[in-house]
Enzyme design. Structure first.
Site, PDB file in Angstrom:
ATOM      1  CD  GLU A 164      -2.505   1.249   0.052  1.00  0.00           C
ATOM      2  OE1 GLU A 164      -3.422   0.278  -0.305  1.00  0.00           O
ATOM      3  OE2 GLU A 164      -2.474   2.135  -0.776  1.00  0.00           O
ATOM      4  CE  LYS A 224       5.010   0.543   1.843  1.00  0.00           C
ATOM      5  NZ  LYS A 224       3.801   1.388   1.542  1.00  0.00           N
ATOM      6  CB  CYS A 280       5.903   3.645   6.488  1.00  0.00           C
ATOM      7  SG  CYS A 280       4.417   3.083   6.435  1.00  0.00           S
TER       8      CYS A 280
HETATM    9  C1  UDX Z   1       4.494   7.236   3.770  1.00  0.00           C
HETATM   10  C2  UDX Z   1       4.554   7.186   2.405  1.00  0.00           C
HETATM   11  O1  UDX Z   1       4.399   8.442   1.911  1.00  0.00           O
HETATM   12  C3  UDX Z   1       3.525   6.010   1.717  1.00  0.00           C
HETATM   13  O2  UDX Z   1       3.780   6.088   0.281  1.00  0.00           O
HETATM   14  C4  UDX Z   1       3.804   4.860   2.448  1.00  0.00           C
HETATM   15  O3  UDX Z   1       2.508   4.077   2.005  1.00  0.00           O
HETATM   16  C5  UDX Z   1       3.764   4.951   3.895  1.00  0.00           C
HETATM   17  O4  UDX Z   1       4.750   5.931   4.413  1.00  0.00           O
HETATM   18  P1  UDX Z   1       3.086   8.694   5.500  1.00  0.00           P
HETATM   19  O5  UDX Z   1       4.208   8.043   6.386  1.00  0.00           O
HETATM   20  O6  UDX Z   1       1.540   8.361   6.140  1.00  0.00           O
HETATM   21  O7  UDX Z   1       3.164   7.907   4.290  1.00  0.00           O
HETATM   22  O8  UDX Z   1       3.261  10.139   5.457  1.00  0.00           O
HETATM   23  P2  UDX Z   1       4.165  10.975   4.602  1.00  0.00           P
HETATM   24  O9  UDX Z   1       3.312  11.892   4.047  1.00  0.00           O
HETATM   25  O10 UDX Z   1       5.218  10.226   3.567  1.00  0.00           O
HETATM   26  O11 UDX Z   1       4.975  11.806   5.651  1.00  0.00           O
HETATM   27  C6  UDX Z   1       5.926  11.103   6.323  1.00  0.00           C
HETATM   28  C7  UDX Z   1       6.648  12.041   7.126  1.00  0.00           C
HETATM   29  O12 UDX Z   1       7.624  12.875   6.482  1.00  0.00           O
HETATM   30  C8  UDX Z   1       5.963  12.933   8.071  1.00  0.00           C
HETATM   31  O13 UDX Z   1       6.196  13.343   9.350  1.00  0.00           O
HETATM   32  C9  UDX Z   1       5.842  13.992   7.098  1.00  0.00           C
HETATM   33  O14 UDX Z   1       5.764  15.491   7.776  1.00  0.00           O
HETATM   34  C10 UDX Z   1       7.442  14.193   6.722  1.00  0.00           C
HETATM   35  N1  UDX Z   1       7.589  14.904   5.508  1.00  0.00           N
HETATM   36  C11 UDX Z   1       6.865  14.489   4.384  1.00  0.00           C
HETATM   37  C12 UDX Z   1       8.581  15.976   5.574  1.00  0.00           C
HETATM   38  O15 UDX Z   1       9.220  16.446   6.640  1.00  0.00           O
HETATM   39  N2  UDX Z   1       8.956  16.715   4.222  1.00  0.00           N
HETATM   40  C13 UDX Z   1       8.396  16.473   3.456  1.00  0.00           C
HETATM   41  O16 UDX Z   1       8.630  17.112   2.175  1.00  0.00           O
HETATM   42  C14 UDX Z   1       7.402  15.236   3.048  1.00  0.00           C
END
Ligand code: UDX
Ligand code: ADP
Length: 466
Positions: A164, A224, A280
């Site tokens: 996913e 993944k 993740c």
């Molecule tokens: C992530 C992956 O994006 C997704 O494809 C996978 O299925 C699960 O892991 P998620 O952890 O839900 O998703 O959120 P994501 O938007 O990726 O953000 C992860 C972390 O990175 C957050 O703490 C977010 O604030 C941080 N982040 C994200 C940043 O600090 N800067 C960015 O530019 C993007």
């Protein structure tokens, strides 16, 4: 011959299983979808007559649950019954990093997956397609296969990997309009191909077939981990530059914009922050590091481990900067934490930077006042207690949780913006300033505040990457 799926069971009603099954139920009205979980409290919350009380906050999710629940979407604790009835079983249970024994702190703990496999093996009376949805180490499918095929009850199990890619906070949009769907299976056999086709057909209800990729199981599993490692690596890369920016007078958003316009680099995932969180990124990279080490690939392991080292550094240096700026002591001072979730638009707090920054500030005897629009008070205490660095009594004495940003900032010496919730951008900052100790410090770990405006009001503001 391809089997048309009529009954799906999903084991695990969490952040992945819940939203994914809700969307499948909405898009495939002829398929009955049973989501089962051993956590009775969680299941009860999914069944709460007031759909706003479902246990997971995701924009758009409650509407889909309201539309499908009781029609073709069901939540229950009857795991065995649901397994027995299903043609296709998704495994969406949690796979945390191991906290004991071999691979401690690195490898994924497959205990819950194995329990599911044994339960499926015991209960199944007819052929099943078993889909791994949880992020798993490469070759888990093989382990699943081993357990399922050695049960002696003459049932054929086809194992598929269907990772996913949804991100929390945008889960519903990501599910409705995914960049791609990845399905790994036993492409060398007719049965394997038929199982893959059956799952392709489920997604083809709403995803164009050109976006549904089929691969062998190992490629799917490794893709993944690789996708998450690349995404996290981008954040650590820009966060590494944020520190250089702070020392040189450059602005990290300007740097991100300049490099992001290079179409080879791209503009997404270049937002500097107090560090990435979520269930993740860290887990998957640690898992990748463990796999590389197990394969004797020390340089590969070191390369990916650096992404985590930098992320830990980013959280630590944010906390240290607060202490240093407040004249080297926060003892007995009130620090308002705005936001606790690991990103906006979710109530998930797993690996949130706020937890680690608060823990550091507790070491320095700060008093912490937290406000988050979606996270429950008990979750905040549980997150801090889980680290085991401070007694429950101390945490409850030093950390207070309030129900508005205004209340959190009242009489504070400093404010730390930990989550980029939209409402923090439009707070009445002038009013907040009036009610704080002076000098009034703000530490923006998300780059959502306007430096000039805040300085005009009178704040002393520190923005990560400025
Ligand atoms: C992530 C992956 O994006 C997704 O494809 C996978 O299925 C699960 O892991 P998620 O952890 O839900 O998703 O959120 P994501 O938007 O990726 O953000 C992860 C972390 O990175 C957050 O703490 C977010 O604030 C941080 N982040 C994200 C940043 O600090 N800067 C960015 O530019 C993007
Ligand atoms: P994710 O983010 O991967 O969805 P969550 O922790 O949110 O992870 O959800 C996983 C869910 O799986 C939890 O609600 C947990 O109770 C459930 N679970 C774990 N093991 C089993 C099992 N053997 N049978 C049924 N449910 C399980």
């Amino acid at each position: 011959m391809t089997k048309s799926i009529k009954n799906i069971c999903c084991i695990g009603a969490g952040y992945v299983g819940g939203p994914t099954m809700a969307v499948i139920a909405q898009k495939c009205p002829e398929i009955k979808v049973h989501v089962v979980d051993i956590n009775a409290e969680r299941v009860a919350a999914w069944n709460d007559p007031n759909v706003e009380n479902i246990p997971i906050y995701e924009p758009g999710l409650s509407d889909i649950v309201a539309e499908t629940r009781g029609k073709n979407l069901f939540f229950s604790t009857k795991v065995e019954e649901a397994i027995d009835e299903a043609d296709m079983i998704f495994i969406s249970v949690n796979t945390p990093t191991k906290t004991y024994g071999m691979g401690k702190g690195m490898a994924a703990d497959l205990k819950f997956i194995e329990l599911c496999a044994r339960q499926i093996a015991r209960v199944a009376k007819d052929d099943k397609i078993v889909v791994e949805k949880s992020t798993l180490p490469v070759r888990t499918a093989e382990a699943l296969q081993d357990i399922l095929h050695n049960t002696g009850n003459d049932v054929d199990f086809q194992i598929l990997s269907n990772p996913e890619f949804l991100a929390e906070g945008t889960a519903i949009d990501d599910l409705l309009d995914p960049d791609r769907i990845l399905i790994g299976g036993d492409i060398d056999t007719d049965k394997g191909q038929a199982a893959m086709k059956a799952l392709v057909d489920v997604y083809a209800h709403w995803v164009p077939e050109a976006q549904i990729l089929t691969t062998n199981v190992w490629s799917s599993e490794l893709s993944k981990l690789t996708a998450n490692a690349f995404l996290a690596q981008r954040i650590s890369s820009i966060n590494a530059m944020s520190e250089v920016c702070e020392r040189t007078g450059a602005n990290v958003d300007e740097v991100a914009r300049a490099i992001g316009m290079d179409s080879r680099i791209g503009s997404k995932f270049l937002k500097s922050s107090v560090g990435f969180g979520g269930s993740c990124f860290q887990k998957d990279i640690l898992n990748l590091v463990y796999i590389a080490k197990t394969l004797g690939l020390e340089e590969v392991a070191d390369y990916w481990e650096q992404v985590i080292i930098l992320n830990d550094h980013q959280k630590r240096r944010f906390a240290k900067n607060i202490v240093k700026t407040l004249y080297n002591t926060v003892s007995g001072k009130q620090i308002a934490m705005l936001g606790w979730a690991f990103k906006k638009d979710t109530n998930d707090t797993r690996e949130s930077a706020a937890i680690y920054v608060s823990d550091h500030l507790l070491n320095e005897q700060a008093d912490i006042i937290v406000y988050d629009p979606k996270v429950k008070t008990e979750q905040i205490y549980a997150d801090l207690e889980y680290l085991g660095h401070h007694s429950s009594e101390e945490i409850r004495r030093r950390v207070k949780v309030v129900s508005s940003a205004k209340e959190a900032c009242h009489n504070a010496h400093a404010i730390a913006v930990m989550t980029e919730w939209d409402e923090f951008k439009t707070l009445d900052w002038a009013d907040i300033y009036e009610k704080m100790y002076k000098p009034a410090f703000v530490f923006d770990g998300r780059r959502i505040l306007d430096q000039l405006k805040m300085e005009e009001i009178g704040f002393k503001i520190n923005i990560i990457g400025n």
